[in-house]
Design a protein around this motif. Structure first.
Motif, PDB file in Angstrom:
ATOM      1  N   LEU A  39      -1.087  -2.076  -9.872  1.00 45.89           N
ATOM      2  CA  LEU A  39      -2.231  -2.051  -8.966  1.00 45.89           C
ATOM      3  C   LEU A  39      -1.824  -1.308  -7.714  1.00 45.89           C
ATOM      4  CD1 LEU A  39      -5.078  -3.111  -8.010  1.00 45.89           C
ATOM      5  CD2 LEU A  39      -3.858  -5.102  -7.080  1.00 45.89           C
ATOM      6  N   GLU A  40      -2.624  -0.323  -7.305  1.00 42.03           N
ATOM      7  CA  GLU A  40      -2.376   0.379  -6.051  1.00 42.03           C
ATOM      8  C   GLU A  40      -3.326  -0.134  -4.982  1.00 42.03           C
ATOM      9  OE1 GLU A  40      -2.635   4.662  -3.755  1.00 42.03           O
ATOM     10  OE2 GLU A  40      -3.137   4.611  -5.887  1.00 42.03           O
ATOM     11  N   LEU A  41      -2.773  -0.652  -3.888  1.00 42.37           N
ATOM     12  CA  LEU A  41      -3.573  -1.091  -2.751  1.00 42.37           C
ATOM     13  C   LEU A  41      -3.769   0.075  -1.794  1.00 42.37           C
ATOM     14  CD1 LEU A  41      -1.977  -4.577  -1.937  1.00 42.37           C
ATOM     15  CD2 LEU A  41      -3.742  -4.006  -3.609  1.00 42.37           C
ATOM     16  N   GLY A  42      -4.998   0.224  -1.292  1.00 42.46           N
ATOM     17  CA  GLY A  42      -5.294   1.347  -0.406  1.00 42.46           C
ATOM     18  C   GLY A  42      -5.284   2.659  -1.158  1.00 42.46           C
ATOM     19  N   CYS A  43      -5.924   2.692  -2.318  1.00 42.26           N
ATOM     20  CA  CYS A  43      -5.821   3.875  -3.197  1.00 42.26           C
ATOM     21  C   CYS A  43      -6.622   5.062  -2.693  1.00 42.26           C
ATOM     22  CB  CYS A  43      -6.235   3.514  -4.618  1.00 42.26           C
ATOM     23  SG  CYS A  43      -7.996   3.133  -4.819  1.00 42.26           S
ATOM     24  N   GLY A  44      -7.482   4.857  -1.690  1.00 42.06           N
ATOM     25  CA  GLY A  44      -8.216   5.980  -1.113  1.00 42.06           C
ATOM     26  C   GLY A  44      -9.034   6.728  -2.139  1.00 42.06           C
ATOM     27  N   SER A  45      -8.959   8.037  -2.108  1.00 40.96           N
ATOM     28  CA  SER A  45      -9.739   8.883  -3.012  1.00 40.96           C
ATOM     29  C   SER A  45      -9.019   9.162  -4.320  1.00 40.96           C
ATOM     30  CB  SER A  45     -10.077  10.209  -2.315  1.00 40.96           C
ATOM     31  OG  SER A  45      -8.875  10.862  -1.931  1.00 40.96           O
ATOM     32  N   GLY A  46      -7.904   8.468  -4.555  1.00 38.17           N
ATOM     33  CA  GLY A  46      -7.193   8.634  -5.826  1.00 38.17           C
ATOM     34  C   GLY A  46      -6.085   9.657  -5.788  1.00 38.17           C
ATOM     35  N   ILE A 105       1.901  -0.016  -2.556  1.00 33.35           N
ATOM     36  CA  ILE A 105       1.211   0.230  -1.281  1.00 33.35           C
ATOM     37  C   ILE A 105       1.823   1.498  -0.681  1.00 33.35           C
ATOM     38  CG2 ILE A 105       0.338  -0.800   0.839  1.00 33.35           C
ATOM     39  CD1 ILE A 105       1.298  -3.498  -0.089  1.00 33.35           C
ATOM     40  N   PRO A 106       1.464   2.675  -1.212  1.00 33.26           N
ATOM     41  CA  PRO A 106       2.061   3.919  -0.722  1.00 33.26           C
ATOM     42  C   PRO A 106       1.382   4.431   0.545  1.00 33.26           C
ATOM     43  CG  PRO A 106       0.560   4.376  -2.525  1.00 33.26           C
ATOM     44  CD  PRO A 106       0.559   2.877  -2.335  1.00 33.26           C
ATOM     45  N   ALA A 107       1.876   5.578   1.015  1.00 36.19           N
ATOM     46  CA  ALA A 107       1.230   6.334   2.103  1.00 36.19           C
ATOM     47  C   ALA A 107       1.108   5.532   3.397  1.00 36.19           C
ATOM     48  CB  ALA A 107      -0.141   6.845   1.659  1.00 36.19           C
ATOM     49  N   PHE A 108       2.053   4.609   3.635  1.00 39.45           N
ATOM     50  CA  PHE A 108       2.134   3.864   4.894  1.00 39.45           C
ATOM     51  C   PHE A 108       0.936   2.948   5.139  1.00 39.45           C
ATOM     52  CE2 PHE A 108       3.679   8.361   5.894  1.00 39.45           C
ATOM     53  CZ  PHE A 108       4.950   8.144   5.379  1.00 39.45           C
ATOM     54  N   SER A 109       0.193   2.615   4.065  1.00 36.86           N
ATOM     55  CA  SER A 109      -1.039   1.837   4.240  1.00 36.86           C
ATOM     56  C   SER A 109      -0.795   0.454   4.805  1.00 36.86           C
ATOM     57  CB  SER A 109      -1.777   1.723   2.897  1.00 36.86           C
ATOM     58  OG  SER A 109      -2.232   2.983   2.461  1.00 36.86           O
ATOM     59  N   PHE A 138       6.369  -0.320  -1.422  1.00 29.78           N
ATOM     60  CA  PHE A 138       5.586   0.140  -0.284  1.00 29.78           C
ATOM     61  C   PHE A 138       6.426   1.104   0.551  1.00 29.78           C
ATOM     62  CE2 PHE A 138       7.797  -3.582   1.316  1.00 29.78           C
ATOM     63  CZ  PHE A 138       8.136  -3.279   2.620  1.00 29.78           C
ATOM     64  N   SER A 139       5.736   1.913   1.331  1.00 27.29           N
ATOM     65  CA  SER A 139       6.410   2.856   2.226  1.00 27.29           C
ATOM     66  C   SER A 139       5.933   2.627   3.658  1.00 27.29           C
ATOM     67  CB  SER A 139       6.155   4.304   1.802  1.00 27.29           C
ATOM     68  OG  SER A 139       4.769   4.604   1.827  1.00 27.29           O
ATOM     69  N   VAL A 140       6.842   2.850   4.593  1.00 23.54           N
ATOM     70  CA  VAL A 140       6.523   2.787   6.022  1.00 23.54           C
ATOM     71  C   VAL A 140       7.198   3.977   6.707  1.00 23.54           C
ATOM     72  CG1 VAL A 140       6.297   0.270   6.072  1.00 23.54           C
ATOM     73  CG2 VAL A 140       8.507   1.310   6.547  1.00 23.54           C
ATOM     74  N   PRO A 209      -5.015   2.417  14.944  1.00 26.50           N
ATOM     75  CA  PRO A 209      -3.834   1.665  15.379  1.00 26.50           C
ATOM     76  C   PRO A 209      -2.840   1.540  14.218  1.00 26.50           C
ATOM     77  CG  PRO A 209      -5.664   0.168  14.972  1.00 26.50           C
ATOM     78  CD  PRO A 209      -6.190   1.555  14.739  1.00 26.50           C
ATOM     79  N   ILE A 210      -1.579   1.805  14.504  1.00 29.78           N
ATOM     80  CA  ILE A 210      -0.528   1.771  13.480  1.00 29.78           C
ATOM     81  C   ILE A 210       0.601   0.893  13.970  1.00 29.78           C
ATOM     82  CG2 ILE A 210       1.152   3.154  12.182  1.00 29.78           C
ATOM     83  CD1 ILE A 210      -0.730   5.556  12.635  1.00 29.78           C
ATOM     84  N   ARG A 211       1.007  -0.083  13.177  1.00 32.98           N
ATOM     85  CA  ARG A 211       2.166  -0.901  13.492  1.00 32.98           C
ATOM     86  C   ARG A 211       3.390  -0.275  12.841  1.00 32.98           C
ATOM     87  NH1 ARG A 211       2.770  -5.790  11.781  1.00 32.98           N
ATOM     88  NH2 ARG A 211       3.676  -6.569  13.715  1.00 32.98           N
ATOM     89  N   PHE A 212       4.533  -0.402  13.491  1.00 31.35           N
ATOM     90  CA  PHE A 212       5.750   0.108  12.853  1.00 31.35           C
ATOM     91  C   PHE A 212       6.802  -0.990  12.806  1.00 31.35           C
ATOM     92  CE2 PHE A 212       5.846   1.422  17.301  1.00 31.35           C
ATOM     93  CZ  PHE A 212       7.124   1.104  17.737  1.00 31.35           C
ATOM     94  N   PHE A 213       7.660  -0.876  11.788  1.00 33.98           N
ATOM     95  CA  PHE A 213       8.658  -1.891  11.489  1.00 33.98           C
ATOM     96  C   PHE A 213      10.028  -1.237  11.380  1.00 33.98           C
ATOM     97  CE2 PHE A 213       4.652  -2.956   9.464  1.00 33.98           C
ATOM     98  CZ  PHE A 213       4.438  -4.285   9.797  1.00 33.98           C
ATOM     99  N   TYR A 214      11.058  -2.008  11.711  1.00 33.19           N
ATOM    100  CA  TYR A 214      12.430  -1.585  11.463  1.00 33.19           C
ATOM    101  C   TYR A 214      12.939  -2.291  10.211  1.00 33.19           C
ATOM    102  CZ  TYR A 214      11.969   0.170  16.224  1.00 33.19           C
ATOM    103  OH  TYR A 214      11.541   0.827  17.345  1.00 33.19           O
ATOM    104  N   LEU A 215      13.979  -1.730   9.605  1.00 34.98           N
ATOM    105  CA  LEU A 215      14.423  -2.197   8.296  1.00 34.98           C
ATOM    106  C   LEU A 215      14.834  -3.667   8.313  1.00 34.98           C
ATOM    107  CD1 LEU A 215      15.046  -1.763   5.352  1.00 34.98           C
ATOM    108  CD2 LEU A 215      17.215  -0.693   5.999  1.00 34.98           C
ATOM    109  N   ASN A 216      15.631  -4.078   9.286  1.00 41.96           N
ATOM    110  CA  ASN A 216      16.062  -5.477   9.307  1.00 41.96           C
ATOM    111  C   ASN A 216      14.886  -6.438   9.469  1.00 41.96           C
ATOM    112  OD1 ASN A 216      18.698  -4.814   8.885  1.00 41.96           O
ATOM    113  ND2 ASN A 216      19.397  -5.246  10.959  1.00 41.96           N
ATOM    114  N   GLU A 217      13.897  -6.004  10.206  1.00 37.30           N
ATOM    115  CA  GLU A 217      12.679  -6.804  10.363  1.00 37.30           C
ATOM    116  C   GLU A 217      11.972  -6.962   9.017  1.00 37.30           C
ATOM    117  OE1 GLU A 217       8.539  -6.568  12.997  1.00 37.30           O
ATOM    118  OE2 GLU A 217       9.912  -4.861  12.902  1.00 37.30           O
TER     119      GLU A 217
END
Length: 278
Positions: A39-46, A105-109, A138-140, A209-217
């Motif tokens: 299942l892809e979350l936030g699949c947009g236009s495909g 959850i690709p594309a930083f969604s 997922f990607s960030v 608005p975009i939240r960002f995370f660090y790896l240890n977090e």
């Protein structure tokens, strides 16, 4: 978010970014090693969904934007591809007990969710919809250019410009404000269509608005939600991240643990042993 001109040009700008194709290649490699439905979350236009279906993977989609869902159906129909696309919010989705081997959850969604509570709720939904032992991908991205002052804050700058197949250009201008304590980036975008003479024929202003995370977090968040990290890939490259590497993009593969009771305990408190490893 992702309506009208922004939705129309979303794939145009991603196609001009090599990270888009690199991430699709990375996901294909991961799915080749993990059989079962995804299942892809936030699949947009495909944009990601269609190449996965073309490769023969069984993947459903989920997207909150009505405009994007419509574009997705149109694009899949043109490519003679079929799958189920749910019009739902990734924070609250409920597919009636259906489970998947992989959730993507690709594309930083994930970074578009407004706060930590929303991220936690999304991960709860992911946990509930994964088979025991199933995988989350997922990607960030970490906005190093903004954090290091390489881009001007509160000023408009030219972000991207792409030649369109039918003639003319698509142009993206961006401005941002950085909120360090909240780990939040407020981006404003100006989307423009230009004719062959360079005249602006259509434009749209959006805010994101975009939240960002660090790896240890992320390690702490996933551990608390009972996911065990299997891989951390830098900048969509199929290799493990180095000890002192600071890539702009992180792709994470995590495995769902089996006990729902343990997850509920993890929500209440983090054990000291979890903190000590960081």
């Amino acid at each position: 978010m992702y309506e009208q001109l922004e939705a129309q040009l979303h794939d145009v700008f991603w196609a001009a970014d090599e990270n888009g194709s690199k991430e699709i290649g990375l996901i294909k490699g991961l799915l080749s090693e993990s059989s079962g439905k995804s299942l892809e979350l936030g699949c947009g236009s495909g944009r990601v969904l269609a190449p996965l279906l073309e490769r023969g993977y069984q993947v459903d989609g989920l997207e909150r934007s009505e405009t994007m869902v419509r574009l997705c159906h149109q694009n899949l129909e043109k490519a003679e591809l079929q799958t189920t696309v749910h019009e739902m919010d990734m924070q609250h989705f409920d597919l009636g007990g259906k489970r998947y081997q992989n959730i993507l959850i690709p594309a930083f969604s994930l970074q578009l969710l407004p706060n930590q509570a929303a991220v936690d709720e999304c991960l709860d939904r992911v946990f509930d919809h994964l088979e025991p032992g199933g995988n989350l991908y997922f990607s960030v991205f970490i906005p190093w250019a903004e954090l290091l002052g390489e881009l001007p804050e509160d000023e408009w700058y030219d972000d991207a410009e792409v030649d369109l197949k039918g003639g003319g250009k698509a142009r993206l201008k961006t401005s941002f404000a950085l909120h360090l304590m909240e780990q939040r980036l407020m981006r404003e975008h100006q989307y423009e269509l230009l004719d062959a003479e360079g005249n602006v024929t259509q434009q749209e202003h959006t805010a994101m608005p975009i939240r960002f995370f660090y790896l240890n977090e992320l390690r702490l968040i996933l551990s608390r939600k009972l996911f065990r990290i299997l891989h951390v890939f830098p900048d969509f490259e199929p290799r493990q991240i180095g000890d002192h590497e600071m890539p702009a993009c992180l792709s994470i593969v995590a495995r769902r643990r089996r006990s729902l009771a343990q997850r509920r305990e993890g929500d209440q408190s983090l054990q000291g042993s979890e903190l000590e490893q960081f």
